[in-house]
Write a protein that holds these residues in place. Sequence first.
Motif, PDB file in Angstrom:
ATOM      1  N   ASN A 397      20.125 -78.645  94.024  1.00  0.00           N
ATOM      2  CA  ASN A 397      21.083 -78.624  95.122  1.00  0.00           C
ATOM      3  C   ASN A 397      22.490 -78.481  94.553  1.00  0.00           C
ATOM      4  O   ASN A 397      23.236 -79.460  94.473  1.00  0.00           O
ATOM      5  CB  ASN A 397      20.966 -79.900  95.964  1.00  0.00           C
ATOM      6  N   PRO A 398      22.866 -77.286  94.138  1.00  0.00           N
ATOM      7  CA  PRO A 398      24.192 -77.105  93.531  1.00  0.00           C
ATOM      8  C   PRO A 398      25.292 -77.529  94.497  1.00  0.00           C
ATOM      9  O   PRO A 398      25.393 -76.998  95.600  1.00  0.00           O
ATOM     10  CB  PRO A 398      24.253 -75.594  93.260  1.00  0.00           C
ATOM     11  N   TRP A 399      26.089 -78.476  94.064  1.00  0.00           N
ATOM     12  CA  TRP A 399      27.167 -78.963  94.933  1.00  0.00           C
ATOM     13  C   TRP A 399      28.478 -78.812  94.189  1.00  0.00           C
ATOM     14  O   TRP A 399      28.995 -79.739  93.593  1.00  0.00           O
ATOM     15  CB  TRP A 399      26.923 -80.412  95.325  1.00  0.00           C
ATOM     16  N   GLY A 400      28.989 -77.622  94.237  1.00  0.00           N
ATOM     17  CA  GLY A 400      30.231 -77.320  93.544  1.00  0.00           C
ATOM     18  C   GLY A 400      29.994 -76.353  92.399  1.00  0.00           C
ATOM     19  O   GLY A 400      29.316 -76.677  91.435  1.00  0.00           O
ATOM     20  N   ILE A 401      30.490 -75.110  92.544  1.00  0.00           N
ATOM     21  CA  ILE A 401      30.435 -74.148  91.446  1.00  0.00           C
ATOM     22  C   ILE A 401      31.852 -73.653  91.200  1.00  0.00           C
ATOM     23  O   ILE A 401      32.664 -73.570  92.114  1.00  0.00           O
ATOM     24  CB  ILE A 401      29.492 -72.965  91.748  1.00  0.00           C
ATOM     25  N   SER A 402      32.172 -73.360  89.950  1.00  0.00           N
ATOM     26  CA  SER A 402      33.523 -72.903  89.641  1.00  0.00           C
ATOM     27  C   SER A 402      33.516 -72.086  88.362  1.00  0.00           C
ATOM     28  O   SER A 402      32.715 -72.323  87.455  1.00  0.00           O
ATOM     29  CB  SER A 402      34.484 -74.087  89.507  1.00  0.00           C
ATOM     30  N   PHE A 403      34.432 -71.132  88.303  1.00  0.00           N
ATOM     31  CA  PHE A 403      34.643 -70.333  87.104  1.00  0.00           C
ATOM     32  C   PHE A 403      35.874 -70.849  86.370  1.00  0.00           C
ATOM     33  O   PHE A 403      36.883 -71.199  86.983  1.00  0.00           O
ATOM     34  CB  PHE A 403      34.847 -68.860  87.461  1.00  0.00           C
ATOM     35  N   THR A 404      35.790 -70.871  85.066  1.00  0.00           N
ATOM     36  CA  THR A 404      36.959 -71.207  84.260  1.00  0.00           C
ATOM     37  C   THR A 404      37.819 -69.957  84.114  1.00  0.00           C
ATOM     38  O   THR A 404      37.411 -68.838  84.455  1.00  0.00           O
ATOM     39  CB  THR A 404      36.547 -71.698  82.868  1.00  0.00           C
ATOM     40  N   ASP A 405      39.015 -70.126  83.563  1.00  0.00           N
ATOM     41  CA  ASP A 405      39.883 -68.975  83.316  1.00  0.00           C
ATOM     42  C   ASP A 405      39.239 -67.982  82.362  1.00  0.00           C
ATOM     43  O   ASP A 405      39.572 -66.794  82.367  1.00  0.00           O
ATOM     44  CB  ASP A 405      41.219 -69.440  82.729  1.00  0.00           C
ATOM     45  N   ASP A 406      38.308 -68.468  81.546  1.00  0.00           N
ATOM     46  CA  ASP A 406      37.598 -67.600  80.610  1.00  0.00           C
ATOM     47  C   ASP A 406      36.374 -66.949  81.232  1.00  0.00           C
ATOM     48  O   ASP A 406      35.627 -66.242  80.541  1.00  0.00           O
ATOM     49  CB  ASP A 406      37.167 -68.392  79.374  1.00  0.00           C
ATOM     50  N   GLY A 407      36.125 -67.238  82.521  1.00  0.00           N
ATOM     51  CA  GLY A 407      34.998 -66.607  83.196  1.00  0.00           C
ATOM     52  C   GLY A 407      33.677 -67.322  83.039  1.00  0.00           C
ATOM     53  O   GLY A 407      32.623 -66.774  83.399  1.00  0.00           O
ATOM     54  N   GLU A 408      33.684 -68.553  82.518  1.00  0.00           N
ATOM     55  CA  GLU A 408      32.441 -69.309  82.379  1.00  0.00           C
ATOM     56  C   GLU A 408      32.126 -70.005  83.701  1.00  0.00           C
ATOM     57  O   GLU A 408      33.019 -70.527  84.376  1.00  0.00           O
ATOM     58  CB  GLU A 408      32.562 -70.351  81.265  1.00  0.00           C
ATOM     59  N   LEU A 409      30.850 -70.021  84.059  1.00  0.00           N
ATOM     60  CA  LEU A 409      30.411 -70.594  85.332  1.00  0.00           C
ATOM     61  C   LEU A 409      29.838 -71.991  85.116  1.00  0.00           C
ATOM     62  O   LEU A 409      28.873 -72.166  84.357  1.00  0.00           O
ATOM     63  CB  LEU A 409      29.355 -69.694  85.980  1.00  0.00           C
ATOM     64  N   LEU A 410      30.434 -72.992  85.771  1.00  0.00           N
ATOM     65  CA  LEU A 410      29.951 -74.371  85.720  1.00  0.00           C
ATOM     66  C   LEU A 410      29.416 -74.748  87.087  1.00  0.00           C
ATOM     67  O   LEU A 410      30.077 -74.544  88.109  1.00  0.00           O
ATOM     68  CB  LEU A 410      31.082 -75.317  85.312  1.00  0.00           C
ATOM     69  N   VAL A 411      28.203 -75.301  87.110  1.00  0.00           N
ATOM     70  CA  VAL A 411      27.514 -75.608  88.367  1.00  0.00           C
ATOM     71  C   VAL A 411      27.048 -77.059  88.343  1.00  0.00           C
ATOM     72  O   VAL A 411      26.239 -77.449  87.490  1.00  0.00           O
ATOM     73  CB  VAL A 411      26.298 -74.674  88.570  1.00  0.00           C
ATOM     74  N   ALA A 412      27.556 -77.861  89.262  1.00  0.00           N
ATOM     75  CA  ALA A 412      27.087 -79.240  89.409  1.00  0.00           C
ATOM     76  C   ALA A 412      25.812 -79.231  90.236  1.00  0.00           C
ATOM     77  O   ALA A 412      25.731 -78.542  91.258  1.00  0.00           O
ATOM     78  CB  ALA A 412      28.153 -80.095  90.090  1.00  0.00           C
ATOM     79  N   ASP A 413      24.809 -79.992  89.815  1.00  0.00           N
ATOM     80  CA  ASP A 413      23.520 -80.006  90.511  1.00  0.00           C
ATOM     81  C   ASP A 413      23.144 -81.447  90.839  1.00  0.00           C
ATOM     82  O   ASP A 413      23.014 -82.283  89.944  1.00  0.00           O
ATOM     83  CB  ASP A 413      22.438 -79.362  89.640  1.00  0.00           C
ATOM     84  N   VAL A 414      22.986 -81.725  92.118  1.00  0.00           N
ATOM     85  CA  VAL A 414      22.631 -83.073  92.567  1.00  0.00           C
ATOM     86  C   VAL A 414      21.193 -83.379  92.165  1.00  0.00           C
ATOM     87  O   VAL A 414      20.292 -82.580  92.399  1.00  0.00           O
ATOM     88  CB  VAL A 414      22.796 -83.198  94.083  1.00  0.00           C
ATOM     89  N   GLY A 415      20.973 -84.533  91.572  1.00  0.00           N
ATOM     90  CA  GLY A 415      19.655 -84.887  91.073  1.00  0.00           C
ATOM     91  C   GLY A 415      18.771 -85.512  92.135  1.00  0.00           C
ATOM     92  O   GLY A 415      19.197 -85.815  93.243  1.00  0.00           O
ATOM     93  N   GLN A 416      17.508 -85.706  91.760  1.00  0.00           N
ATOM     94  CA  GLN A 416      16.523 -86.240  92.687  1.00  0.00           C
ATOM     95  C   GLN A 416      16.526 -87.758  92.720  1.00  0.00           C
ATOM     96  O   GLN A 416      16.857 -88.368  93.720  1.00  0.00           O
ATOM     97  CB  GLN A 416      15.131 -85.756  92.285  1.00  0.00           C
ATOM     98  N   ALA A 417      16.157 -88.356  91.621  1.00  0.00           N
ATOM     99  CA  ALA A 417      15.975 -89.795  91.637  1.00  0.00           C
ATOM    100  C   ALA A 417      16.782 -90.528  90.577  1.00  0.00           C
ATOM    101  O   ALA A 417      17.067 -91.704  90.735  1.00  0.00           O
ATOM    102  CB  ALA A 417      14.486 -90.131  91.443  1.00  0.00           C
ATOM    103  N   LEU A 418      17.121 -89.843  89.512  1.00  0.00           N
ATOM    104  CA  LEU A 418      17.661 -90.580  88.383  1.00  0.00           C
ATOM    105  C   LEU A 418      18.936 -90.023  87.775  1.00  0.00           C
ATOM    106  O   LEU A 418      19.777 -90.780  87.310  1.00  0.00           O
ATOM    107  CB  LEU A 418      16.601 -90.666  87.260  1.00  0.00           C
ATOM    108  N   PHE A 419      19.108 -88.700  87.727  1.00  0.00           N
ATOM    109  CA  PHE A 419      20.177 -88.130  86.908  1.00  0.00           C
ATOM    110  C   PHE A 419      20.969 -87.051  87.650  1.00  0.00           C
ATOM    111  O   PHE A 419      20.403 -86.236  88.369  1.00  0.00           O
ATOM    112  CB  PHE A 419      19.597 -87.519  85.626  1.00  0.00           C
TER     113      PHE A 419
END
Length: 795
Positions: A397-419
């Motif tokens: 469940n990606p909750w927040g995606i963003s590109f850095t100035d260098d074009g790298e893609l970071l994606v936060a992913d909501v976990g199920q039970a633990l992490f």
Amino acid sequence: MTTHHPDSKTLSRRLLLQATALASASGFATTALAQDDGFGNEIELGGRTSGWVGQSPEQIADEDNPTLELVPGESYTLTWENLDGAGHNFAIEGADGEENFVETEIVSGVGETQEVEFTAEEGMAEYYCQPHPTSMRGEIELAGEGGNGDEEMEAEDESQTIIGEGPTIGLETIADGLTAPLNLQVADEAQDRQFVVDQAGEIWILDDDGLADEPFLDVTDRMVELEGDFDERGLLGLAFHPDFEENGRFFVRYSAPPTDEVPDGWDHTFVLAEFETADDENSQADPDSEQRILEIPEPQFNHNSGAIAFGPDGCLYVATGDGGGANDAGEGHVEDWYDENEGGNGQDTAENLLGGILRIDINSEGEDGQPYAIPADNPLVDMEGELDEYWAWGLRNPWGISFTDDGELLVADVGQALFETVNHVEAGGNYGWNVWEGTHCFSTESPDDPPEDCPAETPSDVRGGEPLRGPVIEYPHQADMGRYGDGTAQNGDTENGDDGGNGNETDADADTANDTSNGNGNGEDTNATEDTEETSDDTGDIEQIGVSITGGYMYEGGSVSELEGTYVFGDWSRDGEGPGRLFLARPPEGWPNGETGGDDGADETTDENGTDTDTDTENGGDDLHAPEEDTGNNTEEDTENESGPDFEPIDPEGEGNGESTDESDGAAADQNTYSPPNEVDLWPIEELGVESEDDVGSDGSLNHLVYGFGRDANGEMYVLSSDTPTLDGEGYVSRIVTADESDTAEDDGTEDEDADTETESETDTGSNETETDTDTETGTDAAENESTANESTDA
């Protein structure tokens, strides 16, 4: 009369002390203030949802959840004041968590006080507030019980740091009166303004004069009817065309009623739509200009993701959740290649577009008049039977995606039970769900108890065989989970600690907390507690860190020097009900170019018997796409994983680790096996202290739930928050500024006092709802997430 609050769970005193030592080293528990002569007989505390605050005697003044040192047989008078108006009471429980020696009535109202008289007794272990038993909890130390102090301090020193203490920032409120603001975007244009996305269905223009009188766009009448108590559906995403100033084109993501193509009984339709503005000044959207670009049937109300963003290549990147429910299983979840686990939209790329990152060209038409084209370099193009829209997969469940100035893609992913996790996403990357949860193995049969091992790659007949990739950031829901439990858990060795291990705050099966990751139904699992229902609710007394990650941005502004070069993000809520938290993570030097990769940076891990397993896992450098020669395993018969700067525990070229599983294990015989290492080199995390001139934060902590983040044209960042986990509260937009720009320290006189805290950080770090404000010398470098990576999940 003694009563047992339903949130109080049985937990051994030994485990409690171990967990407390770990939490303290992590910046989550107030360091005990040993006093040879005790406290005297009068104690004063302040009570607020984020924790108790010591007021008197002097030894505990301004400490969060301070340890109370009592003498058995002595009588005490404890007076506490309600600081935030929420309902609180005072209770004392025994070491087994099943007996309350003291229990008072609940008191509400700011400034209300309650006097409690009691006699200290053998067996008293902790004091807490029954309505807020996780955040408002402190230890009781009885005279004569301090014999293990040296042992506990030694354990504290040796324990891992999960979350370090970071700098303090200021929050300057620039808009309020919203419902559940999830996103703030800017267009590439000359006008100085921001656009705020409210989950309720409206987009608002925000400029120096505040919010506009009327919304820029209102799609409320096109959406499903939202549930006021809690919902993850709604208006979830916004992205402006790179040439918006000239063409007026922009794109939104919202949840619509089921179309005729949606199977009976399924919940709603995922809609990606294009709109245009109504005038040359782009001052107002034209609601009649809508063209639906993409529709995806959604089986459940949750895990909708919603984030969309244009990449530096001009393509539109679209995040999709796994379809909802829990465990990526049940109705609407297809079977994948891993037979040990039920379901698997996250691992499937042939039957639906759920559980990944899509990449499409909205400047061209596709075949048969399709309103978008497929970029020729998408990884599954020309691969028979696969859906060409995919850029990456294996997400929950990606909750927040963003590109850095260098074009790298970071994606936060909501976990199920633990992490909870953040991934550095690249073309063709498989990020593990639902075979992995973060850097740990995952089981649909026991979501709160990770298996000892699982596949490290897909079979050769699935997309040619590909490695599963881990995150660059990870943190557990609770301080005792997985490898974070006692500093020795590894390779599935009691991954959840002795007793506690449950994860989510509310069992993943449910449609309640976890999937509320961002509290709003934001598609980001709304951080609440939704999915957590299937996990055990046995949270016990272990320190709660969070329930649902809220993705942010790499800070690239210039006004807050303490944040330069860090990824700023948060967690929707510490416990699924109360305030959230703000974090930063520090990428390794040289990221993303991999200067830190190579043999020198590898971590040597040991098995449960202390034997060297030769499993070198390099996570911190995070050059997911480092040159192949830097990412190979160089296998030394067992598992020597040089996966390069990003966590990737096996050789992308298939050299493997010498181990394989047979068909009975649900994987092809030529598959490598993954056993979670005891130490993983992830980006260290620090909690941000907060100064605010209004109700958004106080005493160094947030008072709101964290729904989203935004970034303006200058790289400055914003926090989007709400005062409730429901759609009935009030939402705020706050600009992140330096702490000295906030009036809070002057107004409440706490600046000098905070400066006295014994931290190794040069800046005050208020306690952000989790006792990071205490005397723990974690410092900014303490979060070495070495063998403790960070934590995450969807609540």
